[in-house]
Design an enzyme around this catalytic site. Structure first.
Site, PDB file in Angstrom:
ATOM      1  N   LYS A   1      -3.707  -1.138   7.697  1.00  0.00           N
ATOM      2  CA  LYS A   1      -5.110  -1.450   7.976  1.00  0.00           C
ATOM      3  C   LYS A   1      -5.266  -2.470   9.097  1.00  0.00           C
ATOM      4  O   LYS A   1      -6.164  -2.353   9.933  1.00  0.00           O
ATOM      5  CB  LYS A   1      -5.800  -1.948   6.700  1.00  0.00           C
ATOM      6  CG  LYS A   1      -6.082  -0.837   5.692  1.00  0.00           C
ATOM      7  CD  LYS A   1      -7.027  -1.310   4.617  1.00  0.00           C
ATOM      8  CE  LYS A   1      -7.414  -0.172   3.696  1.00  0.00           C
ATOM      9  NZ  LYS A   1      -8.386  -0.594   2.665  1.00  0.00           N
TER      10      LYS A   1
ATOM     11  N   TYR B   1      -8.943  -7.990  -5.762  1.00  0.00           N
ATOM     12  CA  TYR B   1      -7.673  -7.875  -6.457  1.00  0.00           C
ATOM     13  C   TYR B   1      -7.535  -8.926  -7.557  1.00  0.00           C
ATOM     14  O   TYR B   1      -6.713  -8.788  -8.465  1.00  0.00           O
ATOM     15  CB  TYR B   1      -6.512  -8.022  -5.468  1.00  0.00           C
ATOM     16  CG  TYR B   1      -6.423  -6.869  -4.507  1.00  0.00           C
ATOM     17  CD1 TYR B   1      -5.583  -5.787  -4.758  1.00  0.00           C
ATOM     18  CD2 TYR B   1      -7.192  -6.847  -3.351  1.00  0.00           C
ATOM     19  CE1 TYR B   1      -5.509  -4.726  -3.888  1.00  0.00           C
ATOM     20  CE2 TYR B   1      -7.128  -5.781  -2.468  1.00  0.00           C
ATOM     21  CZ  TYR B   1      -6.282  -4.724  -2.739  1.00  0.00           C
ATOM     22  OH  TYR B   1      -6.217  -3.655  -1.883  1.00  0.00           O
TER      23      TYR B   1
ATOM     24  N   ARG C   1      -0.385  -2.852  -6.923  1.00  0.00           N
ATOM     25  CA  ARG C   1      -0.855  -3.859  -5.968  1.00  0.00           C
ATOM     26  C   ARG C   1      -1.739  -4.886  -6.675  1.00  0.00           C
ATOM     27  O   ARG C   1      -1.598  -6.101  -6.464  1.00  0.00           O
ATOM     28  CB  ARG C   1      -1.611  -3.144  -4.852  1.00  0.00           C
ATOM     29  CG  ARG C   1      -2.005  -4.003  -3.664  1.00  0.00           C
ATOM     30  CD  ARG C   1      -2.471  -3.081  -2.538  1.00  0.00           C
ATOM     31  NE  ARG C   1      -3.069  -3.797  -1.422  1.00  0.00           N
ATOM     32  CZ  ARG C   1      -2.402  -4.367  -0.438  1.00  0.00           C
ATOM     33  NH1 ARG C   1      -1.073  -4.334  -0.455  1.00  0.00           N
ATOM     34  NH2 ARG C   1      -3.024  -4.975   0.552  1.00  0.00           N
TER      35      ARG C   1
ATOM     36  N   HIS D   1      -3.734  -8.844   4.024  1.00  0.00           N
ATOM     37  CA  HIS D   1      -5.177  -8.877   4.214  1.00  0.00           C
ATOM     38  C   HIS D   1      -5.544  -9.688   5.449  1.00  0.00           C
ATOM     39  O   HIS D   1      -4.903 -10.696   5.761  1.00  0.00           O
ATOM     40  CB  HIS D   1      -5.865  -9.482   2.984  1.00  0.00           C
ATOM     41  CG  HIS D   1      -5.847  -8.566   1.812  1.00  0.00           C
ATOM     42  ND1 HIS D   1      -5.985  -9.009   0.518  1.00  0.00           N
ATOM     43  CD2 HIS D   1      -5.694  -7.216   1.730  1.00  0.00           C
ATOM     44  CE1 HIS D   1      -5.929  -7.979  -0.313  1.00  0.00           C
ATOM     45  NE2 HIS D   1      -5.750  -6.887   0.392  1.00  0.00           N
TER      46      HIS D   1
ATOM     47  N   HIS E   1      -2.117   2.057  -6.335  1.00  0.00           N
ATOM     48  CA  HIS E   1      -2.783   0.777  -6.109  1.00  0.00           C
ATOM     49  C   HIS E   1      -2.755  -0.140  -7.334  1.00  0.00           C
ATOM     50  O   HIS E   1      -2.960  -1.343  -7.207  1.00  0.00           O
ATOM     51  CB  HIS E   1      -4.234   1.016  -5.675  1.00  0.00           C
ATOM     52  CG  HIS E   1      -4.575   0.354  -4.380  1.00  0.00           C
ATOM     53  ND1 HIS E   1      -3.896   0.614  -3.209  1.00  0.00           N
ATOM     54  CD2 HIS E   1      -5.511  -0.568  -4.051  1.00  0.00           C
ATOM     55  CE1 HIS E   1      -4.420  -0.104  -2.228  1.00  0.00           C
ATOM     56  NE2 HIS E   1      -5.390  -0.842  -2.718  1.00  0.00           N
TER      57      HIS E   1
ATOM     58  N   ARG F   1       0.844  -1.190   0.000  1.00  0.00           N
ATOM     59  CA  ARG F   1       0.000   0.000   0.000  1.00  0.00           C
ATOM     60  C   ARG F   1       0.882   1.244   0.000  1.00  0.00           C
ATOM     61  O   ARG F   1       2.026   1.234   0.473  1.00  0.00           O
ATOM     62  CB  ARG F   1      -0.908   0.027   1.227  1.00  0.00           C
ATOM     63  CG  ARG F   1      -1.896  -1.126   1.326  1.00  0.00           C
ATOM     64  CD  ARG F   1      -2.746  -0.992   2.570  1.00  0.00           C
ATOM     65  NE  ARG F   1      -3.721  -2.070   2.706  1.00  0.00           N
ATOM     66  CZ  ARG F   1      -3.509  -3.191   3.394  1.00  0.00           C
ATOM     67  NH1 ARG F   1      -2.345  -3.374   4.023  1.00  0.00           N
ATOM     68  NH2 ARG F   1      -4.442  -4.114   3.467  1.00  0.00           N
TER      69      ARG F   1
END
Length: 409
Positions: A283, A387, A355, A378, A352, A258
């Site tokens: 996150k 994704y 990613r 995640h 992103h 990220r």
């Protein structure tokens, strides 16, 4: 904060020099600040008591004096620079612009609710600062509208049609996705208001936003040859900025990190002897230890040796202009490097996209979805699915045949 006995201009000059501003910039900033102090002395105002309104008044006054002196007006009038004045006020007052002060009962109520809401978002929900900022902005906006429309003490009598009218007011200039985000932020505020007893009922279920389909917001994807083209183009740029951007893009392309994870990467996160790198996932608040791949290590080392400003900050990636501090976003870096490499994408083109490209590349290499999610940081398998949506052709290729008997049942 500056002590009253110190010379503010001399202290400002020292601070700017410590932040490695260019000597010409320091001279300009100090000149603007000195003229502002002369104006304050003429008005018999202490610099500690300066407000934003007073700065605007001074700018108008200085612009008028400039027009009289040089006879300039209209669109060719050069604006009076504010940066030096703001730097002086940050030094003297400790914070600029100053925190707003309530001018009426409605504003005092709004400030109190937003402060209380911010504490709850930070301490109870543990949200990231950027998320809290967005939620507080919406709360401030909604409360201002509500008090203006229905009075200072109208929250307890808040109704569904008030919510509908607010959403109608917000809708015209927003996309479906942006309006959906407004609805989500408003639901959060309404739940909080009911939880603390500021509204009679919980109105959050009555906020109607546009329907957003699952994974419809997946950005564009970079193909492997496009990633290689971008890395090749930035690798040829041996300027200070080029060294920094090359290290950033190597991290993006290799690990699919990220933007915030790269911006928060610190010097002690890289273990050169063990050839590993520690990633703090913003996150999930978890840490991952990844092998330091050779292209990444070489790019980061080249930047640290020849491209990074010599400052005390522990973050690796620093702005290229004073004041030198850590980078906050990488989207502009990515867009600039895509453009220089001649890579044009139809959709979003922020950080992103690397990613997503890394996730799809791993899927095509038959890497299990769980491993892909672990690398991307995640918390759950569901977070990895968006994704992989862009690899639908790959997923079709490995789809299992369904027995005919099961189809008939």
């Amino acid at each position: 904060m500056l002590k009253s006995s110190e010379d503010p201009i001399a202290e400002l000059k020292a601070v700017l020099a410590g932040q490695r501003y260019h000597p010409r910039t320091i001279s300009n900033y100090c000149g603007c600040a000195r003229r502002f102090l002369d104006y304050l002395e003429w008005r018999e105002i202490q610099v500690e008591n300066v407000t934003e309104a007073l700065v605007s008044t001074y700018i108008s006054h200085a612009s008028g004096m400039l027009r009289k002196r040089h006879g300039r007006s209209g669109p060719h009038q050069h604006p009076i620079p504010r940066a030096g004045i703001h730097a002086l006020l940050r030094l003297v007052q400790g914070q600029w612009p100053p925190p707003p002060k309530a001018a009426c009962a409605a504003e005092a109520e709004r400030f109190a609710i937003c402060d209380e809401y911010g504490v709850w978002l930070r301490e109870a929900r543990g949200l990231a600062p950027a998320s809290i900022e967005a939620l507080i902005w919406e709360a401030r906006h909604f409360l201002t509208w509500q008090f203006r429309q229905n009075g200072d003490n109208s929250l307890m009598s808040l109704r569904v049609d008030d919510i509908d009218r607010y959403m109608e007011m917000r809708a015209p200039k927003l996309t479906r996705k942006s309006l959906s985000a407004v609805a989500n932020r408003l639901r959060s505020l309404l739940r909080h208001l009911h939880r603390v007893g500021r509204t009679a009922i919980d109105l959050s279920p009555h906020v109607i936003g546009p329907l957003i389909y699952a994974y419809e917001g997946v950005p564009s994807i970079l193909e492997r040859d496009q990633v290689a083209a971008v890395l090749r183009a930035v690798g040829k740029d041996r300027t200070l900025r080029g060294l920094r951007d090359h290290a950033i893009l190597q991290l993006l392309a290799t690990y699919g990190l990220r933007s915030s994870e790269i911006c928060n990467l610190r010097l002690d996160d890289i273990n050169w002897r063990a050839e590993s790198i520690r990633i703090r996932h913003t996150k999930t608040k978890a840490c991952s230890f990844l092998p330091l791949m050779e292209p990444v290590g070489e790019a980061v080392l080249a930047y640290l040796r020849a491209g990074r400003p010599a400052i005390d900050a522990r973050e690796i990636f620093i702005r290229m202009r004073a004041p030198y501090r850590k980078l906050r976003m990488l989207d502009s870096v990515v867009r600039r490097r895509l453009r220089h490499a001649g890579v044009k994408l139809p959709g979003k083109s922020g950080a992103h996209i690397f990613r997503h490209a890394r996730a799809v590349e791993m899927l095509r290499a038959s890497v299990p979805q769980k491993v892909i999610g672990d690398l991307l940081g995640h918390r759950s398998a569901e977070s990895t699915v968006p994704y992989l949506k862009l690899a639908t052709e790959d997923l079709r290729a490995i789809a299992l045949d369904v027995p005919e008997a099961e189809l008939l049942s």
